[in-house]
Design a protein around this motif. Sequence first.
Motif, PDB file in Angstrom:
ATOM      1  N   MET A   7      36.973  56.425 -15.832  1.00  0.00           N
ATOM      2  CA  MET A   7      37.267  55.985 -17.009  1.00  0.00           C
ATOM      3  C   MET A   7      36.099  54.745 -17.416  1.00  0.00           C
ATOM      4  N   TYR A   8      35.485  54.664 -18.302  1.00  0.00           N
ATOM      5  CA  TYR A   8      34.710  53.581 -18.734  1.00  0.00           C
ATOM      6  C   TYR A   8      35.469  52.631 -19.559  1.00  0.00           C
ATOM      7  N   VAL A   9      35.700  51.355 -18.934  1.00  0.00           N
ATOM      8  CA  VAL A   9      36.425  50.402 -19.918  1.00  0.00           C
ATOM      9  C   VAL A   9      35.530  48.991 -20.052  1.00  0.00           C
ATOM     10  N   LEU A  10      35.513  48.517 -21.397  1.00  0.00           N
ATOM     11  CA  LEU A  10      34.957  47.699 -21.810  1.00  0.00           C
ATOM     12  C   LEU A  10      35.873  46.361 -22.106  1.00  0.00           C
ATOM     13  N   ILE A  11      35.639  45.088 -21.171  1.00  0.00           N
ATOM     14  CA  ILE A  11      36.662  44.109 -21.406  1.00  0.00           C
ATOM     15  C   ILE A  11      35.739  43.147 -22.048  1.00  0.00           C
ATOM     16  N   GLY A  12      36.272  42.569 -23.439  1.00  0.00           N
ATOM     17  CA  GLY A  12      35.806  41.284 -23.992  1.00  0.00           C
ATOM     18  C   GLY A  12      36.366  40.091 -23.423  1.00  0.00           C
ATOM     19  N   GLY A  13      35.545  39.320 -22.768  1.00  0.00           N
ATOM     20  CA  GLY A  13      36.393  37.960 -22.129  1.00  0.00           C
ATOM     21  C   GLY A  13      36.224  38.041 -20.810  1.00  0.00           C
ATOM     22  N   ALA A  14      35.501  37.106 -20.159  1.00  0.00           N
ATOM     23  CA  ALA A  14      35.457  37.053 -18.537  1.00  0.00           C
ATOM     24  C   ALA A  14      36.013  35.751 -18.147  1.00  0.00           C
ATOM     25  N   GLY A  15      37.361  35.439 -18.835  1.00  0.00           N
ATOM     26  CA  GLY A  15      38.032  34.413 -18.325  1.00  0.00           C
ATOM     27  C   GLY A  15      38.921  34.761 -17.118  1.00  0.00           C
ATOM     28  N   LEU A  16      39.749  34.188 -16.799  1.00  0.00           N
ATOM     29  CA  LEU A  16      40.848  34.606 -15.852  1.00  0.00           C
ATOM     30  C   LEU A  16      41.463  35.848 -15.869  1.00  0.00           C
ATOM     31  N   LEU A  17      42.128  36.154 -17.164  1.00  0.00           N
ATOM     32  CA  LEU A  17      42.702  37.354 -17.388  1.00  0.00           C
ATOM     33  C   LEU A  17      41.723  38.519 -17.329  1.00  0.00           C
ATOM     34  N   GLY A  18      40.662  38.347 -18.119  1.00  0.00           N
ATOM     35  CA  GLY A  18      39.569  39.128 -18.038  1.00  0.00           C
ATOM     36  C   GLY A  18      38.938  39.733 -16.838  1.00  0.00           C
ATOM     37  N   ILE A  19      38.926  38.786 -15.956  1.00  0.00           N
ATOM     38  CA  ILE A  19      38.456  38.916 -14.294  1.00  0.00           C
ATOM     39  C   ILE A  19      39.591  39.499 -13.643  1.00  0.00           C
ATOM     40  N   SER A  20      40.859  39.043 -13.678  1.00  0.00           N
ATOM     41  CA  SER A  20      41.841  39.689 -12.991  1.00  0.00           C
ATOM     42  C   SER A  20      42.223  41.177 -13.286  1.00  0.00           C
ATOM     43  N   LEU A  21      42.085  41.460 -14.561  1.00  0.00           N
ATOM     44  CA  LEU A  21      42.110  42.956 -15.264  1.00  0.00           C
ATOM     45  C   LEU A  21      40.945  43.823 -14.701  1.00  0.00           C
ATOM     46  N   ALA A  22      39.469  43.267 -14.777  1.00  0.00           N
ATOM     47  CA  ALA A  22      38.567  44.002 -14.086  1.00  0.00           C
ATOM     48  C   ALA A  22      38.592  44.223 -12.532  1.00  0.00           C
ATOM     49  N   GLN A  23      39.173  43.389 -12.020  1.00  0.00           N
ATOM     50  CA  GLN A  23      39.425  43.615 -10.381  1.00  0.00           C
ATOM     51  C   GLN A  23      40.451  44.673 -10.216  1.00  0.00           C
ATOM     52  N   LYS A  24      41.307  44.532 -10.897  1.00  0.00           N
ATOM     53  CA  LYS A  24      42.542  45.815 -10.761  1.00  0.00           C
ATOM     54  C   LYS A  24      42.021  47.091 -11.147  1.00  0.00           C
ATOM     55  N   LEU A  25      41.153  47.078 -12.333  1.00  0.00           N
ATOM     56  CA  LEU A  25      40.604  48.313 -12.601  1.00  0.00           C
ATOM     57  C   LEU A  25      39.506  48.932 -11.536  1.00  0.00           C
ATOM     58  N   VAL A  26      38.881  48.040 -11.227  1.00  0.00           N
ATOM     59  CA  VAL A  26      37.865  48.585 -10.082  1.00  0.00           C
ATOM     60  C   VAL A  26      38.831  49.106  -8.820  1.00  0.00           C
ATOM     61  N   GLU A  27      39.519  48.472  -8.587  1.00  0.00           N
ATOM     62  CA  GLU A  27      40.337  49.071  -7.203  1.00  0.00           C
ATOM     63  C   GLU A  27      40.971  50.167  -7.551  1.00  0.00           C
ATOM     64  N   LEU A  28      41.171  50.651  -8.823  1.00  0.00           N
ATOM     65  CA  LEU A  28      41.719  51.939  -9.226  1.00  0.00           C
ATOM     66  C   LEU A  28      40.720  52.834  -9.559  1.00  0.00           C
ATOM     67  N   GLY A  29      39.367  52.371  -9.288  1.00  0.00           N
ATOM     68  CA  GLY A  29      38.275  53.485  -9.393  1.00  0.00           C
ATOM     69  C   GLY A  29      37.586  53.762 -10.790  1.00  0.00           C
ATOM     70  N   HIS A  30      37.852  52.578 -11.631  1.00  0.00           N
ATOM     71  CA  HIS A  30      37.259  52.674 -12.897  1.00  0.00           C
ATOM     72  C   HIS A  30      35.720  52.135 -13.023  1.00  0.00           C
ATOM     73  N   THR A  31      34.988  52.542 -13.855  1.00  0.00           N
ATOM     74  CA  THR A  31      33.900  51.741 -14.422  1.00  0.00           C
ATOM     75  C   THR A  31      34.267  50.865 -15.344  1.00  0.00           C
ATOM     76  N   VAL A  32      33.745  49.571 -15.004  1.00  0.00           N
ATOM     77  CA  VAL A  32      34.180  48.531 -15.919  1.00  0.00           C
ATOM     78  C   VAL A  32      32.755  47.671 -16.307  1.00  0.00           C
ATOM     79  N   ALA A  33      32.914  47.221 -17.635  1.00  0.00           N
ATOM     80  CA  ALA A  33      31.627  46.510 -18.274  1.00  0.00           C
ATOM     81  C   ALA A  33      32.473  45.470 -18.916  1.00  0.00           C
ATOM     82  N   MET A  34      32.033  44.030 -18.951  1.00  0.00           N
ATOM     83  CA  MET A  34      32.591  42.983 -19.204  1.00  0.00           C
ATOM     84  C   MET A  34      31.324  42.204 -20.346  1.00  0.00           C
ATOM     85  N   ILE A  35      31.847  41.619 -21.367  1.00  0.00           N
ATOM     86  CA  ILE A  35      31.127  40.769 -22.370  1.00  0.00           C
ATOM     87  C   ILE A  35      31.648  39.463 -22.410  1.00  0.00           C
TER      88      ILE A  35
END
Length: 225
Positions: free
Chosen positions: A1-29
């Motif tokens: 799954m391709y997931v786009l996250i707006g905001g690379a603060g603490l919440l955004g980074i933590s969310l991205a880490q979990k999604l990467v661990e689950l095998g998703h492709t993540v992009a942040m802005i």
Amino acid sequence: MYVLIGGAGLLGISLAQKLVELGHTVAMIDNNPTACHYAREQVGVMAFEGSAVSTETLLEAGIRKADALAAVLRSDALNLAMVTLAKHYGVSHILSRMRHRDFTEPLRLSGASHIISTVELAVSTMVNAIEYPQVESMMHFEQGQIEVLKMAIPDNCYVVGRSLAEIAQNPSFPSGSLIIGYQSHPHTDLIIPNGSTIVEPNSTVLIATKPGFLHQVIDFIEGCQ
């Protein structure tokens, strides 16, 4: 799954880490170059420097192919704008953080499929920890109409050594409540039990109930033999 996250603060980074661990492709802005650098180097995701409510940046980050989008920017107004743009570009699954409840309806009308109030979630968690210290964790479903609590079983309580069927048939067990998960030991898997499952001391159960029955359920589970 391709997931786009707006905001690379603490919440955004933590969310991205979990999604990467689950095998998703993540992009942040994020418009902070340091945050973007950290996201690339430490989290291993694509990071685009710029505004998350800029159509140019969103298109560069691949919003047209995003399966899901999470707006976790610093203000509700920015999250609302990002949700609106995500809906415009056809993202089917849109999540948004919300700080003030006045934005609930605007976010929903703009296309947010899930709205997470970080303040209300934190307050609710703290209140539950104060009011129900024996409950390890609690989750709310359907705007609080159903509660699912996780409890450890003391070794001297009534339910030890009894089957779930026997427990459910006890007139003191609140009607409409159900033990939906069982873990015999912290290092074993959580299972979906059946009526013949026997509750062991120091095991853990997941119980679904109505909010008005929380105290009754806890008192029943902790009741001594």
